[in-house]
Design a protein around this motif. Structure first.
Motif, mmCIF file in Angstrom:
data_model
loop_
_atom_site.group_PDB
_atom_site.id
_atom_site.type_symbol
_atom_site.label_atom_id
_atom_site.label_comp_id
_atom_site.label_asym_id
_atom_site.label_seq_id
_atom_site.Cartn_x
_atom_site.Cartn_y
_atom_site.Cartn_z
ATOM 1 N N MET B 105 0.842 -1.435 0.315
ATOM 2 C CA MET B 105 -0.006 0.270 -0.251
ATOM 3 C C MET B 105 1.030 1.417 0.007
ATOM 4 O O MET B 105 0.135 2.270 -0.732
ATOM 5 N N THR B 106 2.123 1.388 0.318
ATOM 6 C CA THR B 106 2.675 2.785 0.758
ATOM 7 C C THR B 106 3.400 2.459 -0.836
ATOM 8 O O THR B 106 3.509 4.175 -1.007
ATOM 9 N N LEU B 107 4.272 1.307 -1.604
ATOM 10 C CA LEU B 107 4.456 1.760 -2.732
ATOM 11 C C LEU B 107 3.495 2.279 -3.335
ATOM 12 O O LEU B 107 3.513 3.295 -4.281
ATOM 13 N N PHE B 108 2.282 1.898 -3.468
ATOM 14 C CA PHE B 108 0.797 2.224 -4.144
ATOM 15 C C PHE B 108 0.696 3.724 -4.472
ATOM 16 O O PHE B 108 1.384 4.533 -4.856
ATOM 17 N N MET B 109 0.461 4.045 -2.721
ATOM 18 C CA MET B 109 0.281 5.261 -2.892
ATOM 19 C C MET B 109 1.277 6.858 -2.980
ATOM 20 O O MET B 109 1.101 7.158 -3.643
ATOM 21 N N PHE B 110 1.775 5.728 -3.170
ATOM 22 C CA PHE B 110 3.617 7.271 -3.241
ATOM 23 C C PHE B 110 4.059 7.586 -4.684
ATOM 24 O O PHE B 110 3.703 8.311 -4.832
ATOM 25 N N ILE B 111 3.833 6.113 -5.740
ATOM 26 C CA ILE B 111 3.680 5.843 -6.809
ATOM 27 C C ILE B 111 1.700 6.389 -7.326
ATOM 28 O O ILE B 111 2.650 7.395 -8.090
ATOM 29 N N VAL B 112 1.685 6.481 -6.509
ATOM 30 C CA VAL B 112 0.022 6.667 -7.881
ATOM 31 C C VAL B 112 0.287 8.523 -7.107
ATOM 32 O O VAL B 112 -0.056 9.535 -7.973
#
Lengths: 181, 257
Positions: B105-112
């Motif tokens: 979720m961290t990766l997704f939120m940062f990238i998006v």
């Protein structure tokens, strides 16, 4: 972008502030970006894992629980409604039967009273009819006598007026004969 | 973008000619003052990464702060993002991967968030830099490899030994599998940065054409269309990065083919 021309002139930016080659490949900036992205990702990770994700998970679980409870309550109410409808129908049927029973009873009562009244009325009517019959026959007899008397008198007078001599016996028999005819 | 022609290009710019500097938007520079960029210098990259943190906090914390049973718009989006990534992890990597959900979720939120913030005009697209995406991809690669060995021990190497293939082919396949395994972080990071960089550079090139009056309406239309495509790419690349992370995680948790 090209306005601040003198800033950060180095291996990757020319004197005009334009990039030399791909900025992505500039070794001067790699360390800075690695450091900051690590900081950023760690901050986001703690923000999410400590606050946001547990909170959203609890909200979702709570909502699921509420929905489940509401559905159960709705089903219970539905069962109650079906039960109430059954009771209502039963009460209605009972009431209908009771009403029919009372109606039949009342009808029977009325019938008895009516029969008695009719019998009494019949008796009265019969009595009255007999009485009337008697009165009528009396009147008729009376009327016949009067007719005979009037006819005799009239015949006498007519015979006298014609200059004859009235014989009461002859007149009487003539009138008898006429009245029979 | 040959450096020796740059001076000439600047001369042309002053003369009103057609010049393109599509890569200038990716320059990292200090926010305060001049000088060399050290490791801890606060740069425009720092600013936009911080803004992505702010955006994540705004959506995921302030959006869900009311804990409403009937969600507001912000809370709906936060719950949507949560459900989207949670379901992805569960479906792709399996139920036992759910404990890695916060990392993914961290990766997704940062990238998006970075991708979308990068689409704001005059902003800095942090995810267009390989330095950033390589860190993310390497973190995934190392985590997955370590998890694979910790969970499965030497059996994790079975990932490279294709037992369904004929015995003679297996060593060759193992070599190919090993190479493809180590290429993963490279493709993982370059896919994201390359997509974002290319899209932004193309937007800049189209914008450069607007200097010619006759072409400028077409240029505006092209930028608009390209921008719409980039909005799509911003989300899809975040999605792709996340789902590949899940796929790699699945390999680590269940290495048998």
């Amino acid at each position: 972008m090209a306005t601040d021309s003198a800033t950060s002139v180095g291996k990757c930016v020319d004197a005009f502030g334009s990039s030399i080659g791909m900025p992505q490949l500039c070794p001067d900036w790699v360390g800075n970006q690695i450091f900051w992205v690590v900081v950023t990702v760690i901050v986001i990770f703690f923000v999410l894992s400590r606050i946001a994700l547990p909170r959203i998970a609890s909200v979702l679980a709570e909502r699921q629980g509420t929905i489940t409870n509401d559905i159960a309550a709705a089903e219970e109410l539905k069962a109650k409604a079906v039960e109430a409808e059954g009771a209502y129908n039963k009460a209605l049927a009972d009431a209908r039967a009771e009403a029919q029973r009372i109606a039949a009873e009342a009808k029977a009562d009325i019938q008895v009273t009516l029969d008695a009244a009719i019998a009494k009325a019949d008796a009265q009517i019969a009595a009255k009819a007999a009485e009337s019959e008697k009165a009528i026959s009396e009147i008729r007899a009376g009327a016949l006598e009067s007719v005979k008397a009037v006819a005799t008198d009239t015949a006498n007078e007519i015979v006298n007026a014609l200059g004859g001599k009235a014989d009461a016996k002859t007149i009487g028999s003539a009138i008898e004969t006429r009245m029979k005819g | 973008m040959a450096s020796e022609t740059h001076g000439a290009e600047h001369g042309a710019e002053e003369a009103g000619g057609l010049v393109f500097h599509p890569m200038d938007q990716f320059i990292v520079k200090p926010l305060f003052g001049d000088g060399p960029i050290g490791m801890f210098t606060i740069t425009n990259a720092t600013l936009w990464m911080a803004l992505s943190v702010v955006a994540v906090i705004a959506l995921m914390i302030f959006g869900s702060s009311r804990r409403a049973i009937v969600p507001s718009r912000g809370q709906s989006i936060a719950e949507l993002a949560y459900g989207f990534v949670y379901k992805m992890v569960e479906d792709v990597a399996g139920k036992d991967a759910v404990k890695f959900f916060p990392y993914i979720m961290t990766l997704f939120m940062f990238i998006v968030m970075s991708n979308f913030l990068g689409l704001i005009p005059m902003s800095f697209a942090t995810t267009s830099h390989f330095a950033v995406t390589v860190v993310l991809a390497l973190a995934v690669f190392l985590t997955v490899t370590i998890v694979g060995f910790v969970k499965n021990g030497a059996a994790f190497l079975g990932l490279f030994w294709v037992s369904s293939a004929p015995l003679a082919l297996r060593p060759i396949l193992a070599l190919i599998e090993v190479i493809s395994y180590f290429v993963r972080p490279v493709s993982h990071s370059i896919r994201l940065a390359g997509n974002i960089m290319a899209g932004h550079a193309v937007l800049k090139v189209f914008a450069g054409f607007a200097a010619i009056a006759v072409v400028s309406p077409l240029s505006v239309v092209a930028i608009t269309a390209m921008y719409g495509l980039e909005v799509l790419v911003a989300f899809i690349q975040a999605y792709v990065f996340t789902i590949l992370t899940c796929v790699y995680l699945k390999d680590a948790l269940h290495p048998s083919h």
